[in-house]
Design a protein around this motif. Structure first.
Motif, PDB file in Angstrom:
ATOM      1  N   ASN A 219       0.834  -1.205   0.000  1.00  0.00           N
ATOM      2  CA  ASN A 219       0.000   0.000   0.000  1.00  0.00           C
ATOM      3  C   ASN A 219       0.873   1.261   0.000  1.00  0.00           C
ATOM      4  OD1 ASN A 219      -2.389  -1.442  -0.004  1.00  0.00           O
ATOM      5  ND2 ASN A 219      -2.550  -1.479   2.218  1.00  0.00           N
ATOM      6  N   TRP A 220       1.960   1.212   0.772  1.00  0.00           N
ATOM      7  CA  TRP A 220       2.895   2.336   0.790  1.00  0.00           C
ATOM      8  C   TRP A 220       3.511   2.526  -0.598  1.00  0.00           C
ATOM      9  CZ3 TRP A 220       8.237   2.542   0.020  1.00  0.00           C
ATOM     10  CH2 TRP A 220       8.855   3.747   0.360  1.00  0.00           C
ATOM     11  N   CYS A 221       3.893   1.412  -1.249  1.00  0.00           N
ATOM     12  CA  CYS A 221       4.459   1.499  -2.595  1.00  0.00           C
ATOM     13  C   CYS A 221       3.440   2.067  -3.585  1.00  0.00           C
ATOM     14  CB  CYS A 221       4.916   0.111  -3.064  1.00  0.00           C
ATOM     15  SG  CYS A 221       6.409  -0.492  -2.249  1.00  0.00           S
ATOM     16  N   ALA A 222       2.168   1.685  -3.423  1.00  0.00           N
ATOM     17  CA  ALA A 222       1.127   2.190  -4.329  1.00  0.00           C
ATOM     18  C   ALA A 222       0.956   3.694  -4.174  1.00  0.00           C
ATOM     19  CB  ALA A 222      -0.189   1.467  -4.053  1.00  0.00           C
ATOM     20  N   ARG A 223       1.024   4.202  -2.930  1.00  0.00           N
ATOM     21  CA  ARG A 223       0.904   5.650  -2.717  1.00  0.00           C
ATOM     22  C   ARG A 223       2.082   6.391  -3.340  1.00  0.00           C
ATOM     23  NH1 ARG A 223      -0.640   3.905   2.484  1.00  0.00           N
ATOM     24  NH2 ARG A 223       1.412   4.478   3.322  1.00  0.00           N
ATOM     25  N   LYS A 224       3.291   5.850  -3.151  1.00  0.00           N
ATOM     26  CA  LYS A 224       4.466   6.482  -3.733  1.00  0.00           C
ATOM     27  C   LYS A 224       4.409   6.435  -5.259  1.00  0.00           C
ATOM     28  CE  LYS A 224       6.559   7.673   0.014  1.00  0.00           C
ATOM     29  NZ  LYS A 224       6.754   9.098   0.332  1.00  0.00           N
ATOM     30  N   ARG A 225       3.894   5.327  -5.781  1.00  0.00           N
ATOM     31  CA  ARG A 225       3.783   5.195  -7.231  1.00  0.00           C
ATOM     32  C   ARG A 225       2.816   6.232  -7.790  1.00  0.00           C
ATOM     33  NH1 ARG A 225       3.568   0.075  -7.178  1.00  0.00           N
ATOM     34  NH2 ARG A 225       1.298  -0.154  -7.046  1.00  0.00           N
ATOM     35  N   ALA A 226       1.707   6.455  -7.099  1.00  0.00           N
ATOM     36  CA  ALA A 226       0.730   7.450  -7.541  1.00  0.00           C
ATOM     37  C   ALA A 226       1.322   8.857  -7.509  1.00  0.00           C
ATOM     38  CB  ALA A 226      -0.520   7.373  -6.671  1.00  0.00           C
ATOM     39  N   GLU A 227       2.105   9.150  -6.471  1.00  0.00           N
ATOM     40  CA  GLU A 227       2.738  10.473  -6.388  1.00  0.00           C
ATOM     41  C   GLU A 227       3.691  10.704  -7.556  1.00  0.00           C
ATOM     42  OE1 GLU A 227       4.667  10.701  -2.636  1.00  0.00           O
ATOM     43  OE2 GLU A 227       2.818  10.515  -1.462  1.00  0.00           O
ATOM     44  N   LEU A 228       4.501   9.693  -7.876  1.00  0.00           N
ATOM     45  CA  LEU A 228       5.464   9.839  -8.966  1.00  0.00           C
ATOM     46  C   LEU A 228       4.768   9.927 -10.318  1.00  0.00           C
ATOM     47  CD1 LEU A 228       8.180   7.315  -7.746  1.00  0.00           C
ATOM     48  CD2 LEU A 228       8.390   9.799  -7.847  1.00  0.00           C
ATOM     49  N   GLN A 229       3.677   9.166 -10.481  1.00  0.00           N
ATOM     50  CA  GLN A 229       2.941   9.217 -11.740  1.00  0.00           C
ATOM     51  C   GLN A 229       2.315  10.588 -11.969  1.00  0.00           C
ATOM     52  OE1 GLN A 229       0.355   5.891 -11.130  1.00  0.00           O
ATOM     53  NE2 GLN A 229       1.679   4.461 -12.253  1.00  0.00           N
ATOM     54  N   ARG A 230       1.895  11.241 -10.891  1.00  0.00           N
ATOM     55  CA  ARG A 230       1.314  12.582 -11.029  1.00  0.00           C
ATOM     56  C   ARG A 230       2.361  13.601 -11.477  1.00  0.00           C
ATOM     57  NH1 ARG A 230      -1.845  11.050  -6.467  1.00  0.00           N
ATOM     58  NH2 ARG A 230      -0.303  11.974  -5.040  1.00  0.00           N
ATOM     59  N   LYS A 231       3.603  13.404 -11.078  1.00  0.00           N
ATOM     60  CA  LYS A 231       4.656  14.348 -11.473  1.00  0.00           C
ATOM     61  C   LYS A 231       4.949  14.257 -12.969  1.00  0.00           C
ATOM     62  CE  LYS A 231       6.904  14.781  -7.009  1.00  0.00           C
ATOM     63  NZ  LYS A 231       8.183  14.732  -6.268  1.00  0.00           N
ATOM     64  N   ASN A 232       4.971  13.040 -13.503  1.00  0.00           N
ATOM     65  CA  ASN A 232       5.104  12.827 -14.949  1.00  0.00           C
ATOM     66  C   ASN A 232       6.366  13.488 -15.518  1.00  0.00           C
ATOM     67  OD1 ASN A 232       4.299  11.737 -17.393  1.00  0.00           O
ATOM     68  ND2 ASN A 232       3.110  13.537 -17.986  1.00  0.00           N
ATOM     69  N   THR A 233       7.483  13.284 -14.828  1.00  0.00           N
ATOM     70  CA  THR A 233       8.760  13.792 -15.315  1.00  0.00           C
ATOM     71  C   THR A 233       9.685  12.617 -15.620  1.00  0.00           C
ATOM     72  OG1 THR A 233       9.668  13.927 -13.078  1.00  0.00           O
ATOM     73  CG2 THR A 233       8.536  15.888 -13.938  1.00  0.00           C
ATOM     74  N   ARG A 234      10.809  12.923 -16.265  1.00  0.00           N
ATOM     75  CA  ARG A 234      11.743  11.844 -16.599  1.00  0.00           C
ATOM     76  C   ARG A 234      12.335  11.205 -15.350  1.00  0.00           C
ATOM     77  NH1 ARG A 234      15.760  13.700 -21.386  1.00  0.00           N
ATOM     78  NH2 ARG A 234      14.143  14.825 -22.475  1.00  0.00           N
ATOM     79  N   SER A 235      12.703  12.042 -14.400  1.00  0.00           N
ATOM     80  CA  SER A 235      13.274  11.497 -13.160  1.00  0.00           C
ATOM     81  C   SER A 235      12.232  10.676 -12.402  1.00  0.00           C
ATOM     82  CB  SER A 235      13.792  12.636 -12.274  1.00  0.00           C
ATOM     83  OG  SER A 235      12.721  13.508 -11.911  1.00  0.00           O
TER      84      SER A 235
END
Length: 385
Positions: A219-235
């Motif tokens: 669940n923690w990984c899913a939250r972090k994944r959602a945060e990174l997907q929202r940023k939508n940058t190369r990094s």
């Protein structure tokens, strides 16, 4: 039995550059070969080799044996695709996924693994170095490292090809080892293993490997994944890839630990291991939307594979049994009804009143089916008088 051993390469910057150029050249050649094979309908090894051998050497700078390995790699890829289609793993022939997979040539990523045989790759175990072919010539004294157990197995049992792999800027060799299987001991009884999501594995002995900690981590990984997907940058994309690999390694570690404990108990008590046959469960079972990600992302099949090969290594009998109604059938009277399981964690037979944890009951049913299945397998074949 065949096992794979992964060792880490320790190249210098110049050696890493040569390895990268080699991997990319081989995969460009493989993609070109797959394109020609698709267009001309030639997907057998001898035909492709006769058609493209000289072209691969002249155009992509490959030596004789690497060109042969590239052709074999393409032939194996098409054979795997055909086997998947035949087994129904690509869906129905009229489906979009099936038509998309078979309507275009196979393509290889620039960093896809490349197989090397003993003509392209040699091992010096005492010096812990390898000598490997590259597009810049033969590279010698390339150092590698690994755990003591891995290196011992590699030295004693390595046989066949080894794959050159690049992951996250690091280089690995994955070698195949053929280990003699010990004789399987006749089991005095069985340990039934029920696999699940809330409880990752529950045995007929009531040993329970809970998934609560893993669920929190995922669940923690899913939250972090959602945060990174929202940023939508190369990094963010790079970090998403690293996190996915880390989560996969964690799941593999958990499966290794669970399977190791179950196999050790079975060997110590002289019993065999039985698991449910769960192939195709994602296609058979319909779930709510909020449950689909949980079922699809946890490697149930991997846990079964770990149990199987560890049991083979230990000389422990291993069988798979039918999974139908194992959580709804009463192991005492045989009554099967959906109402026998009023809640996820509880079982209570509507006929005889037997009650207990639902996953333990499922494990007992798996054990009982293994007894019948093993008796049928070991039954002597009658001979004519």
């Amino acid at each position: 039995m065949k096992l794979v051993v992964q060792v880490k390469l320790l190249p210098t910057p110049e050696q890493a550059q040569a390895l990268d150029a080699t991997l990319r050249a081989c995969n460009r050649a493989a993609t070109h070969t797959a394109q020609i094979a698709f267009e001309r309908g030639v997907k057998d090894r001898n035909g492709l080799q006769k058609l493209l051998y000289a072209d691969l050497k002249a155009t992509f700078g490959l030596s004789a044996q690497p060109a042969v390995r590239v052709v074999k790699k393409v032939v194996d890829a098409y054979a795997t695709l055909a086997a998947q289609a035949k087994a129904g793993l690509l869906g129905k022939p009229t489906g979009k996924r099936y038509r998309k997979a078979l309507s275009r040539p196979v393509a290889f990523r620039p960093e896809a693994a490349q197989p090397f045989d003993d003509r392209c790759l040699s091992w010096q175990f005492d010096a812990r170095t390898v000598s490997i072919w590259t597009v810049d010539g033969r590279m010698k004294h390339l150092r590698f490292t690994g755990s003591a157990d891995q290196l011992k197995m590699l030295h004693a049992h390595r046989k066949g090809e080894s794959d050159l792999v690049q992951r996250g800027g690091k280089w690995f060799l994955i070698a195949t080892c053929e280990i003699p299987e010990p004789a399987v001991a006749e089991p005095v009884d069985w340990i039934g293993v029920d696999r699940g999501i809330v409880n990752l594995a529950t045995t007929s002995d009531a040993a329970n490997y809970q998934g609560r900690g893993l669920a929190r981590y995922r669940n923690w990984c899913a939250r972090k994944r959602a945060e990174l997907q929202r940023k939508n940058t190369r990094s963010a994309t790079r970090r998403l890839t690293r996190r996915a690999q880390k989560e996969q390694r964690h799941a593999t570690h958990v499966n290794h630990r669970i399977s190791k404990e179950i196999v050790s108990v079975a060997k110590r008590t002289g019993r065999g291991i039985a698991v449910e046959e769960l192939d195709g469960i994602r296609e058979r079972v319909r779930l709510r939307r909020d449950q689909r990600d949980t079922l699809s992302s946890w490697p149930f099949h991997q846990l079964g594979q770990h149990l199987k090969y560890k049991a083979q290594q230990a000389g422990v009998a291993f069988v798979t049994v039918d999974a139908a109604y194992t959580s709804q059938r009463c192991p005492r009277c045989g009554h099967t009804e959906k109402a026998n399981r009023p809640a996820r964690d509880h079982f209570r037979c509507r006929r005889c009143g037997l009650a207990g944890p639902a996953d333990v009951v499922a494990g007992v049913n798996v054990r009982n089916r293994a007894r019948s299945a093993w008796a049928f397998v070991t039954m002597p074949v009658p001979t004519r008088p």
